[in-house]
Design an enzyme around this catalytic site. Sequence first.
Site, PDB file in Angstrom:
ATOM      1  CG  ASP A 202      -1.974   1.079   1.193  1.00 17.95           C
ATOM      2  OD1 ASP A 202      -2.301   1.560   0.084  1.00 17.95           O
ATOM      3  OD2 ASP A 202      -2.461   1.476   2.270  1.00 17.95           O
ATOM      4  CE1 TYR A 203       7.110   3.192   0.253  1.00 20.69           C
ATOM      5  CE2 TYR A 203       7.038   4.071  -1.960  1.00 20.69           C
ATOM      6  CZ  TYR A 203       7.631   4.008  -0.721  1.00 20.69           C
ATOM      7  OH  TYR A 203       8.747   4.773  -0.443  1.00 20.69           O
TER       8      TYR A 203
END
Length: 324
Positions: A202-203
């Site tokens: 979830d960068y």
Amino acid sequence: MPQVPLQPPARLVRTVSAWEGEPGQSWAHGLPERARRVVERWELTPERVLEPGGNISMVVLVLQADGTPATLKLGLVTPETAQEPAALARWDGRGAVRLLRTEPDEGALLLERLQGEVSLRSLPESKAMLEATGVLRRLWVHPGDDHPFRGVPGYTGGLVDTLSARAAQPWAAELRPLADEALRVRADLVASEPERVLLHGDYHHGNVLAAGPSPSRGPDRADVPGGGSGERPPWLAIDPKPLVGERAYDLAWLVRDRLDTLVASPGPAAATRRRLHRLADDLEVDRERLRGWSLFRAVEAGLWSLAVGDRDAGELLLEFATWL
């Protein structure tokens, strides 16, 4: 020190209730008691609850028994978040916030104190992208033998039925060709996975925070997987939804980061493609694979947003997908 009320922020209660329904609402209402138990067991002194906090976690600034500042995170345990402690332990502070203590079943993590209000969103886009890619290079390590992390093919396979069901709804009739393209691309990608490294999952710029004012040395050292010598970087990742798979999957959210800026730029489709090509080339990732994962993740997230009532975000994500 006056007693600090351990109440969840209103945004957290609203969000988790909308996303998870009755179980999420029940979890949010139980947070004050859960926080009190953890604070007592770990001998912590709460300073304040961060507002607005996370979407599915309550974040409390605390002092440890010896007076060292730390951050207590109480998160909703989901299949996406369950292995966050394992990923943080694997990185051991290398490119990510350092895990000090955890009770995984409670969703409780004690973390080093970062500058919680200073993320990469505070930097100009070009500088933020440079810092973001530097952090990713540190995070992409071997997951370890007998690791607990799910693979990208299996995880995204679990999204296929839901995506298809949403695309079949009457309100999504015009979106079905785009959904079909996303599903086809995903099938091609997982049929030929080129590598398997530990991914953040979830960068984006909001999940990279400035390190504390006086970060300790290391552990960018030889005994950390993939480590070298030198000081820790000034920016550290938080809130992983860890997976194992190819790097292109992790880069997909960076391609669509600051989407409001992209949509307001002259020629947003061309600007998106330029960003995608630059990120792929800088990190030596295949452009077409990055385009494919960016498309699939945007369509999946866009349909999810529409399904939970976030029409603005859903429509913007799906418009972004057409630019690819």
